[in-house]
Design a protein around this motif. Structure first.
Motif, PDB file in Angstrom:
ATOM      1  N   ARG A 246       0.918  -1.349   0.063  1.00 50.29           N
ATOM      2  CA  ARG A 246       0.029  -0.004  -0.101  1.00 50.29           C
ATOM      3  C   ARG A 246       0.900   1.145  -0.010  1.00 50.29           C
ATOM      4  O   ARG A 246       0.547   2.164  -0.745  1.00 50.29           O
ATOM      5  CB  ARG A 246      -1.171   0.091   1.277  1.00 50.29           C
TER       6      ARG A 246
ATOM      7  N   TYR B   6       2.844   1.481  -3.561  1.00 47.37           N
ATOM      8  CA  TYR B   6       1.918   1.697  -4.936  1.00 47.37           C
ATOM      9  C   TYR B   6       0.945   2.788  -4.861  1.00 47.37           C
ATOM     10  O   TYR B   6       0.389   3.024  -5.698  1.00 47.37           O
ATOM     11  CB  TYR B   6       1.748   0.189  -5.219  1.00 47.37           C
ATOM     12  N   ASP B   7       0.428   3.020  -3.675  1.00 48.65           N
ATOM     13  CA  ASP B   7      -0.787   3.989  -3.649  1.00 48.65           C
ATOM     14  C   ASP B   7      -0.024   5.193  -3.453  1.00 48.65           C
ATOM     15  O   ASP B   7       0.170   6.144  -2.462  1.00 48.65           O
ATOM     16  CB  ASP B   7      -1.725   3.677  -2.381  1.00 48.65           C
TER      17      ASP B   7
ATOM     18  N   ARG C 117      -1.666   8.332  -2.249  1.00 48.26           N
ATOM     19  CA  ARG C 117      -2.292   8.421  -0.964  1.00 48.26           C
ATOM     20  C   ARG C 117      -3.797   8.498  -0.783  1.00 48.26           C
ATOM     21  O   ARG C 117      -4.185   9.096   0.108  1.00 48.26           O
ATOM     22  CB  ARG C 117      -1.548   9.163  -0.145  1.00 48.26           C
ATOM     23  N   ASN C 118      -4.528   8.161  -1.894  1.00 52.13           N
ATOM     24  CA  ASN C 118      -5.792   8.385  -1.956  1.00 52.13           C
ATOM     25  C   ASN C 118      -6.573   7.299  -1.402  1.00 52.13           C
ATOM     26  O   ASN C 118      -8.009   7.101  -1.667  1.00 52.13           O
ATOM     27  CB  ASN C 118      -6.430   8.786  -3.040  1.00 52.13           C
TER      28      ASN C 118
ATOM     29  N   THR D 266      -6.548   4.118  -2.479  1.00 51.45           N
ATOM     30  CA  THR D 266      -7.043   3.082  -3.854  1.00 51.45           C
ATOM     31  C   THR D 266      -5.703   2.788  -4.592  1.00 51.45           C
ATOM     32  O   THR D 266      -4.973   3.775  -4.586  1.00 51.45           O
ATOM     33  CB  THR D 266      -8.311   3.588  -4.421  1.00 51.45           C
ATOM     34  N   PHE D 267      -5.737   1.873  -5.113  1.00 51.13           N
ATOM     35  CA  PHE D 267      -4.952   1.690  -6.341  1.00 51.13           C
ATOM     36  C   PHE D 267      -5.655   1.925  -7.749  1.00 51.13           C
ATOM     37  O   PHE D 267      -6.180   1.512  -8.373  1.00 51.13           O
ATOM     38  CB  PHE D 267      -4.797  -0.078  -6.720  1.00 51.13           C
ATOM     39  N   GLU D 268      -5.039   3.196  -8.202  1.00 49.49           N
ATOM     40  CA  GLU D 268      -5.458   3.657  -9.657  1.00 49.49           C
ATOM     41  C   GLU D 268      -4.965   2.811 -10.379  1.00 49.49           C
ATOM     42  O   GLU D 268      -3.970   1.915 -10.201  1.00 49.49           O
ATOM     43  CB  GLU D 268      -4.813   5.076  -9.800  1.00 49.49           C
TER      44      GLU D 268
ATOM     45  N   GLU E  13      -1.297   2.658 -10.973  1.00 47.39           N
ATOM     46  CA  GLU E  13      -0.564   1.943  -9.652  1.00 47.39           C
ATOM     47  C   GLU E  13      -0.791   0.483  -9.637  1.00 47.39           C
ATOM     48  O   GLU E  13       0.223  -0.495  -9.318  1.00 47.39           O
ATOM     49  CB  GLU E  13      -1.254   2.739  -8.511  1.00 47.39           C
TER      50      GLU E  13
ATOM     51  N   LEU F  70      -7.810  -1.788  -2.793  1.00 46.05           N
ATOM     52  CA  LEU F  70      -7.769  -1.648  -1.239  1.00 46.05           C
ATOM     53  C   LEU F  70      -8.754  -1.476  -0.859  1.00 46.05           C
ATOM     54  O   LEU F  70      -9.775  -1.016  -1.172  1.00 46.05           O
ATOM     55  CB  LEU F  70      -6.573  -0.441  -1.130  1.00 46.05           C
TER      56      LEU F  70
END
Length: 202
Positions: free
Chosen positions: A60, A63-64, A67-68, A70-72, A75, A115
């Motif tokens: 997390r 790759y996030d 820092r929102n 979620t995995f875009e 990402e 996530l």
């Protein structure tokens, strides 16, 4: 480069198995397994693995990037490209048994990585190589399904607040009961994995 533990487990003979007295498990994964059917036969599964917070944390944080929480898409793609060495290896953790004999499954498809709060999730599909007719299952034939690590480095747990093994669209007369598979223990015969036992009317 890190590799996801489920895939590294396939290489354990190369690095030495942990002694029997070692603490197990080391990673926890919550299972959601949805059975897919067509014309009265089991055809495959939709599976979600939700990893524990400690195991999820480095992925997390790495790759996030924004820092929102979620995995875009970019990402998630980077995570998959950097960390997952073999999509085919996922099928080694899906167990389907008819009359106690393991049935081969196909290769993972449609993998998404996301996530759920601080927990990383894998969602994917695994088809059966050959559909399994469900009529009469549980009477003359047994059918069990599950997803777990046979080395027990990872413990597969079923959620307490909802069925962890279920039908997407239950065929008439079919039910699933969660049991311990005492005929196929894992980890030196000391652990009974949880599986779904399917019963269907004739």
């Amino acid at each position: 480069m890190r590799h996801f533990l489920p895939l590294c487990l396939l290489c354990l003979p190369l690095i030495g198995l942990a002694p029997r007295a070692a603490a197990h498990p080391h990673v926890w994964m919550e299972l959601d397994m949805v059975l897919l059917t067509d014309k009265g036969s089991l055809t495959g599964f939709e599976i979600t693995w939700t990893w524990d917070e400690v195991y999820s944390d480095p992925f997390r944080k790495t790759y996030d990037k924004n820092r929102n929480g979620t995995f875009e898409p970019a990402e998630a793609a980077e995570l998959q490209n950097n960390e997952i060495t073999s999509l085919a290896a996922f099928s080694e953790f899906v167990f389907v048994r008819v009359q106690g004999e393991r049935v081969p499954v196909g290769t993972l498809k449609a993998l998404t990585i996301g996530l759920k709060g601080d927990q990383m999730q894998f969602h994917f599909q695994v088809p059966l190589k050959k559909p399994i007719p469900l009529a009469g299952i549980g009477a003359g034939r047994t059918l069990t399904v599950g997803s777990y690590d046979p080395e027990y480095y990872i413990e597969s747990t079923l959620p307490e607040d909802r069925p962890g093994v279920r039908f997407a669209a239950p065929p008439p007369g079919c039910t699933i009961k969660i049991i311990e598979d005492r005929k196929h223990p894992i980890y030196f015969g000391m652990v009974y994995p949880q599986v779904g036992a399917v019963t269907c009317a004739d």
